[in-house]
Motif scaffolding. Structure first.
Motif, mmCIF file in Angstrom:
data_model
loop_
_atom_site.group_PDB
_atom_site.id
_atom_site.type_symbol
_atom_site.label_atom_id
_atom_site.label_comp_id
_atom_site.label_asym_id
_atom_site.label_seq_id
_atom_site.Cartn_x
_atom_site.Cartn_y
_atom_site.Cartn_z
ATOM 1 N N GLY A 384 2.779 -12.880 0.096
ATOM 2 C CA GLY A 384 1.551 -12.140 0.381
ATOM 3 C C GLY A 384 1.477 -11.618 1.804
ATOM 4 O O GLY A 384 0.507 -10.941 2.161
ATOM 5 N N GLY A 385 2.466 -11.951 2.638
ATOM 6 C CA GLY A 385 2.484 -11.456 4.008
ATOM 7 C C GLY A 385 1.593 -12.215 4.970
ATOM 8 O O GLY A 385 1.302 -11.731 6.076
ATOM 9 N N LEU A 386 1.151 -13.425 4.588
ATOM 10 C CA LEU A 386 0.278 -14.179 5.478
ATOM 11 C C LEU A 386 0.996 -14.593 6.762
ATOM 12 O O LEU A 386 0.356 -14.797 7.799
ATOM 13 C CB LEU A 386 -0.259 -15.419 4.752
ATOM 14 N N PRO A 398 4.956 -7.079 3.424
ATOM 15 C CA PRO A 398 5.265 -8.253 2.594
ATOM 16 C C PRO A 398 6.113 -7.900 1.386
ATOM 17 O O PRO A 398 6.202 -6.739 0.976
ATOM 18 C CB PRO A 398 3.880 -8.758 2.167
ATOM 19 N N SER A 399 6.720 -8.924 0.788
ATOM 20 C CA SER A 399 7.613 -8.715 -0.356
ATOM 21 C C SER A 399 6.863 -8.529 -1.661
ATOM 22 O O SER A 399 7.448 -8.114 -2.663
ATOM 23 C CB SER A 399 8.581 -9.892 -0.479
ATOM 24 N N GLY A 400 5.579 -8.887 -1.713
ATOM 25 C CA GLY A 400 4.755 -8.618 -2.891
ATOM 26 C C GLY A 400 5.097 -9.467 -4.095
ATOM 27 O O GLY A 400 5.595 -10.585 -3.979
ATOM 28 N N PHE A 401 4.835 -8.921 -5.277
ATOM 29 C CA PHE A 401 4.936 -9.736 -6.481
ATOM 30 C C PHE A 401 6.371 -10.154 -6.790
ATOM 31 O O PHE A 401 6.618 -11.246 -7.309
ATOM 32 C CB PHE A 401 4.316 -9.016 -7.686
ATOM 33 N N LEU A 402 7.370 -9.305 -6.447
ATOM 34 C CA LEU A 402 8.757 -9.722 -6.668
ATOM 35 C C LEU A 402 9.120 -10.897 -5.771
ATOM 36 O O LEU A 402 9.828 -11.822 -6.175
ATOM 37 C CB LEU A 402 9.705 -8.550 -6.427
ATOM 38 N N GLY A 403 8.626 -10.868 -4.548
ATOM 39 C CA GLY A 403 8.841 -11.996 -3.660
ATOM 40 C C GLY A 403 8.181 -13.254 -4.171
ATOM 41 O O GLY A 403 8.745 -14.356 -4.076
ATOM 42 N N ASN A 461 10.224 -1.796 0.304
ATOM 43 C CA ASN A 461 8.886 -1.221 0.437
ATOM 44 C C ASN A 461 8.803 -0.287 1.642
ATOM 45 O O ASN A 461 8.155 0.760 1.593
ATOM 46 C CB ASN A 461 7.859 -2.346 0.573
ATOM 47 N N GLN A 462 9.467 -0.661 2.735
ATOM 48 C CA GLN A 462 9.455 0.179 3.923
ATOM 49 C C GLN A 462 10.197 1.497 3.679
ATOM 50 O O GLN A 462 9.771 2.565 4.133
ATOM 51 C CB GLN A 462 10.095 -0.577 5.087
ATOM 52 N N GLY A 492 -1.912 -1.904 -5.792
ATOM 53 C CA GLY A 492 -2.624 -2.438 -4.644
ATOM 54 C C GLY A 492 -1.746 -3.127 -3.636
ATOM 55 O O GLY A 492 -2.235 -3.595 -2.603
ATOM 56 N N GLY A 493 -0.438 -3.183 -3.878
ATOM 57 C CA GLY A 493 0.491 -3.825 -2.964
ATOM 58 C C GLY A 493 0.872 -2.913 -1.813
ATOM 59 O O GLY A 493 0.274 -1.847 -1.600
ATOM 60 N N PRO A 494 1.902 -3.292 -1.053
ATOM 61 C CA PRO A 494 2.271 -2.516 0.139
ATOM 62 C C PRO A 494 2.721 -1.097 -0.171
ATOM 63 O O PRO A 494 2.449 -0.180 0.609
ATOM 64 C CB PRO A 494 3.405 -3.342 0.756
#
Length: 650
Positions: A384-386, A398-403, A461-462, A492-494
């Protein structure tokens, strides 16, 4: 509970010639209304159909038990229809979809105890084939009710010996309660036929019922876990042989389940705090599938709670013409409602941050039991990039749901392996679950995330974000395809947010409207939600499991509020199918709307923003086509994979 006390002879309709589920429910509801059992037929039927859309109410032997909880029901009641000819539009658990005996239950809103008692009493009565056989041949309503109150018993069931073997059964299902009770009853009957005393503990919708005592556990020969989710309190059975099966398995072959336990138990239950979980002997794919299912079931309340807070904030702010209540300038507004909307919007965003930690934590818990819970949560926090927030790193993606999938799976498998292969002296055992397993697991997760997950998926993502920027001023059609694709990619992800930043920038400079952006926000969640409602009408069976059908309704509602996160559980469970179809549907709907001349310059994808759209019919046409494509294609693609054995549902 006496079943005849909550119905009347007039509510028992024998040999009816009704030919559809809709007709049956309407006629039985009318009779309940005429007998004073419900005060509003329409409101009650709405509640019944809401429940029908969640999961099957049809079971084996042609029985259906539809039910509705409503304020229009003053006290529990039920009506019955025995049909001349089976109807084939009623989904059943065994896939036969032929129903000829229907019990419609009316339950007061908030009366969980009455609801459960009514369902469980009927479920247990209908578990016996001889009871169903007799009910389908009862001469009149009086005889029918007499059979319900005095069910038949098997004459050939042998009495238990004084020192008979005993067996404990734990049953549970993620939604509803009928399977929980019916599985327990089936195993009790099968055990009695073998001279085995079966004690069943039901971990159902109202909590644990008939909890077994320590004395009963000590005397038992072992335990069968017939559960769709990891059962509670496995540590009580430390040292006992066990067998783990889905909750539906005893309904198909209860005697076979007991036979498997007697001849080939899966292993020995070890203490809850220092052992591998009950599912440890399953195949890797089976354990991962159960892990994803568990993670989704626990993540759904997080999504719903966050979406509700954000939705309320948008509604409050929208009343004052404010499109972004999260804007810092409303934190100290003179308008108290705008200030409240600002707080609720931030609150919802904060809750949403815990979506991936909760998912990964319970995925790891399902795989490794308690030792995997904390490492899974930490892995989900990475996804989640916290860590970027806590470490004050600007621009981290953040890596999101795959992460979350990879880190949750890794946390569970690593904790499970360490837990099973590290052996300490008995005086040092307490160090393993409290220090060694979680410490080593989170250390390995750090290296996995920093060395692989963040660079690969954050980098991906970048790269996608850079792609958007590079093509930001291309042709309208290409730009629409790019923005719609990347908006729909992660809901809604990155990647979605990167697309949004570029799209809003272009719209602010009045270079390119937000039409593809706003359409791609609402099309996927509404489309996937609609798919869970129409699958049985298209392919005459369900293609989503119980948890996803419940999530589908939430996704549908949140989609109209422009909250796409309600569809994330579908991506987590079947990412290739869901992401591909989401992108195609969003692109299709956006391109059609733009080609027909629709324009939206404002970042208002929710339903209250529609009046600001130029050429609204074209906008709704594109949206409708995109939603229909996602809904229908999801049903057909999933049905194809289910038929070919490459996709399974619970």
């Amino acid at each position: 509970m006496s079943l005849s006390s909550i119905t009347t002879n007039k509510l028992i309709v024998l040999d009816a010639d009704w030919e559809s589920r809709e007709k049956i429910l309407d006629e039985l509801a009318r009779r309940l209304y005429e007998e004073g059992k419900i005060t509003d037929k329409t409101a009650f039927l709405d509640a019944v159909w809401l429940r029908e859309n969640l999961s099957e109410t049809g079971f084996e032997q042609g029985i259906a038990i539809p039910h509705g909880k409503s304020l229009a029901v003053p006290a529990p009641a039920f009506a019955v229809a025995r049909l001349k000819h089976p109807v084939d539009d009623w989904p059943t658990m065994d896939g036969e979809d032929n129903v000829d005996l229907v019990f419609l239950l009316a339950v007061p809103e908030g009366d969980d105890d009455g609801h459960l008692k009514l369902l469980s009493t009927l479920s247990l009565t209908l578990m016996q084939e001889e009871n169903v056989y007799a009910l389908k041949r009862a001469a009149d309503p009086v005889s029918f009710l007499t059979l319900l109150d005095s069910p038949a018993h098997r004459a050939d069931t042998p009495p238990l010996a004084q020192h008979a073997r005993s067996l404990i059964v734990i049953t549970s299902c993620p939604t509803g309660i009928a399977h929980t009770y019916m599985a327990a009853e089936a195993l009790e009957k099968a055990g009695a036929a073998r001279g085995i005393r079966v004690l069943s503990e039901k971990q159902g919708a109202s909590g644990t019922e008939d909890e077994v005592t320590p004395e009963e556990i000590r005397a038992a020969d072992g335990v069968i876990f017939a559960a769709s989710l990891p059962p509670k309190g496995k540590g009580r059975f430390n040292g006992k042989p066990y067998l783990c099966v889905p909750v539906s398995e005893p309904l198909r072959d209860a005697d076979g389940v007991i036979s498997r336990f007697l001849t080939a138990p899966e292993g020995i239950v070890q203490d809850d705090t220092q052992s591998a979980p009950v599912s440890a002997s399953k195949s890797l794919s089976g354990r991962l599938y159960q892990g994803v299912s568990s993670g989704i079931s626990y993540m759904i309340p997080v999504i719903v709670a966050a979406g509700l807070m954000i939705g309320v904030a948008q509604l409050l702010a929208g009343a004052f013409g404010v499109t972004n209540p999260a804007d810092a300038r409303y934190a100290t507004s003179d308008n108290r409602l705008l200030e409240t909307a600002h707080g609720l919007s931030l609150y919802g965003t904060m809750i949403m941050k815990f979506m991936y930690p909760v998912f990964a934590a319970y995925m790891a818990w399902s795989i490794a039991d308690r030792p995997g819970l904390v490492p899974g949560f930490i892995g989900g926090a990475f996804a989640g990039g916290l860590h970027y927030t806590f470490w004050s790193i600007d621009g981290g993606i953040p890596s999101g749901f795959l992460g979350a999938l990879i880190l949750g799976m890794a946390a569970g498998l690593i904790a499970d392996a360490l837990n099973r292969h590290i052996h300490l002296h008995k005086h040092l055992q307490a160090m393993k679950p409290m220090l060694i397993v979680p410490g080593l697991t989170v250390l390995l997760l750090f290296f996995l995330n920093s060395g692989f997950v963040d660079p690969v998926f954050g980098g991906l993502n970048q790269a996608l974000q850079g792609f958007i920027i590079e093509h930001g001023r291309s042709s309208a059609l290409l730009l629409s395809v790019i923005i719609a694709s990347l908006t729909a990619f992660d809901l809604g992800g990155p990647v979605n947010k990167s697309a949004g930043a570029i799209a809003i920038g272009l719209a602010a400079d009045h270079i390119f409207p937000l039409t593809p952006r706003v359409l791609a926000i609402v099309i996927p969640p509404i489309g996937i939600g609609l798919a869970t409602l129409i699958d049985r009408f298209i392919v005459h069976r369900r293609v989503f499991d119980d948890s996803l059908r419940v999530t589908g309704t939430t996704s549908l509602i949140l989609g109209f509020l422009a909250i796409g996160e309600g569809a994330i559980p579908f991506m987590l469970k079947n990412p290739l199918i869901t992401i591909t179809l989401n992108i195609l549907g969003a692109v299709l709907g956006s391109v059609i709307a733009i080609q027909l001349g629709s324009v939206q310059w404002y970042p208002l994808p929710a339903v209250w923003g529609w009046p600001l759209v130029e050429n609204l019919p074209a906008y709704l046409c594109g949206m409708g086509v995109g939603i229909a494509f996602i809904a229908i294609s999801n049903v057909l693609v999933r049905y194809y994979f289910i038929k070919h054995g490459t996709l399974k549902i619970d």
